[in-house]
Design an enzyme around this catalytic site. Structure first.
Site, mmCIF file in Angstrom:
data_model
loop_
_atom_site.group_PDB
_atom_site.id
_atom_site.type_symbol
_atom_site.label_atom_id
_atom_site.label_comp_id
_atom_site.label_asym_id
_atom_site.label_seq_id
_atom_site.Cartn_x
_atom_site.Cartn_y
_atom_site.Cartn_z
ATOM 1 N N SER A 104 49.482 -0.430 39.831
ATOM 2 C CA SER A 104 48.123 -0.654 40.337
ATOM 3 C C SER A 104 48.208 -1.067 41.795
ATOM 4 O O SER A 104 49.125 -1.804 42.187
ATOM 5 C CB SER A 104 47.429 -1.750 39.540
ATOM 6 O OG SER A 104 46.229 -2.169 40.173
ATOM 7 N N TYR B 275 47.197 -9.827 35.692
ATOM 8 C CA TYR B 275 47.340 -8.379 35.793
ATOM 9 C C TYR B 275 48.079 -7.984 37.066
ATOM 10 O O TYR B 275 49.018 -7.179 37.040
ATOM 11 C CB TYR B 275 45.961 -7.719 35.755
ATOM 12 C CG TYR B 275 45.989 -6.215 35.884
ATOM 13 C CD1 TYR B 275 46.386 -5.419 34.813
ATOM 14 C CD2 TYR B 275 45.617 -5.587 37.067
ATOM 15 C CE1 TYR B 275 46.418 -4.030 34.920
ATOM 16 C CE2 TYR B 275 45.633 -4.208 37.180
ATOM 17 C CZ TYR B 275 46.034 -3.435 36.109
ATOM 18 O OH TYR B 275 46.062 -2.072 36.225
#
Length: 254
Positions: A148, A161
């Site tokens: 990401s 995350y």
């Protein structure tokens, strides 16, 4: 001469392929000629994805897997080895992304932190470990880790995350050194937030932050990263091993 950018005859495992990003990746691989192993914790949706791929003319099967359970990952690997014997490509796409735009670091729960690390980091390692022998046996194994761009720009209020995806980027580099002598290439892609089922809970303000901040403004959808991943799964992509590609329409530059 075979087109080096097709996946004809190559067996590809995509985790988290029941819906969203993973399904788009599986569909793109199938369109490029690959045989698919679709893996997900969502069994009904995963079976439906595999069935849809077969209806479109691709060879595809579904296997259940829970990345948080080492025994489940091991069973998946054993099933692929028994059925296929070799594996040409692995896309480590499965992950959890809860709390985008949510709690700050000092109110983040230990449970949320541990779950992100267990699934996103340990799970990625376990799947890679389970598949490495089959990838080596193919003679041209390729791994793509879906990370990401939050790990590249340091997204706030998303610490678990972001940290887990940063670990995946570091894991990619370290594994490139270990897997290269075995003939296996590994790369990471770092997309931004996409518009799909898995991100319906994301605050609209966070979506707008991305969509207005990209060099090519607008929403990003799962299909936007699929073509890049197909290329990275080809034999010719070995020279990119260890690299991270921020496939995010210019929100973050490498």
């Amino acid at each position: 001469m075979n087109n080096p950018q097709t996946l004809a005859g190559r067996i590809i495992l995509v985790t988290g392929a029941a819906r969203g990003v993973g399904r788009a990746i599986a569909e793109a691989c199938a369109a490029a000629g690959a045989r698919l192993v679709v893996a997900d914790v969502l069994e009904e949706a995963g079976e439906a994805t595999a069935a849809a791929l077969r209806a479109g003319g691709a060879a595809a099967r579904f296997l259940p897997v829970d990345l948080g359970d080492p025994d489940s990952v091991a069973r998946m690997g054993e099933a692929i080895a028994a059925e296929e014997g070799v594996l040409h490509g692995l896309v480590n796409n499965a992950a959890i992304a809860t709390g985008i735009g949510g709690p700050e670091f000092d109110t983040l729960t230990i449970e949320t932190w541990d779950r992100a690390m267990r699934v996103n980091v340990r799970g990625t390692w376990l799947v890679t470990r389970a598949c490495a022998g089959m990838l080596q046996a193919s003679g041209s194994g390729r791994i793509v880790n879906v990370a990401s761009d939050t790990a590249l720009w340091g997204a706030p209020r998303l610490l678990a995350y972001t940290s887990s995806k940063g670990a995946v980027l570091s894991m990619t580099r370290s594994l490139a050194r270990e897997l290269g002598p075995r003939g296996i290439g590994i790369t990471a892609v770092a997309p931004g937030i996409m518009r799909c089922e898995a991100t319906e809970y994301v605050p609209e303000a966070r979506h707008r932050l991305y969509e207005e901040g990209r060099a090519v403004p607008g929403p990003q959808v799962p299909e936007d990263i699929a073509a890049t991943i197909v290329f990275l799964l080809t034999p010719g992509a070995i020279a990119l091993t260890g690299q991270t590609l921020p496939v995010n329409a210019g929100f973050v530059f490498a």
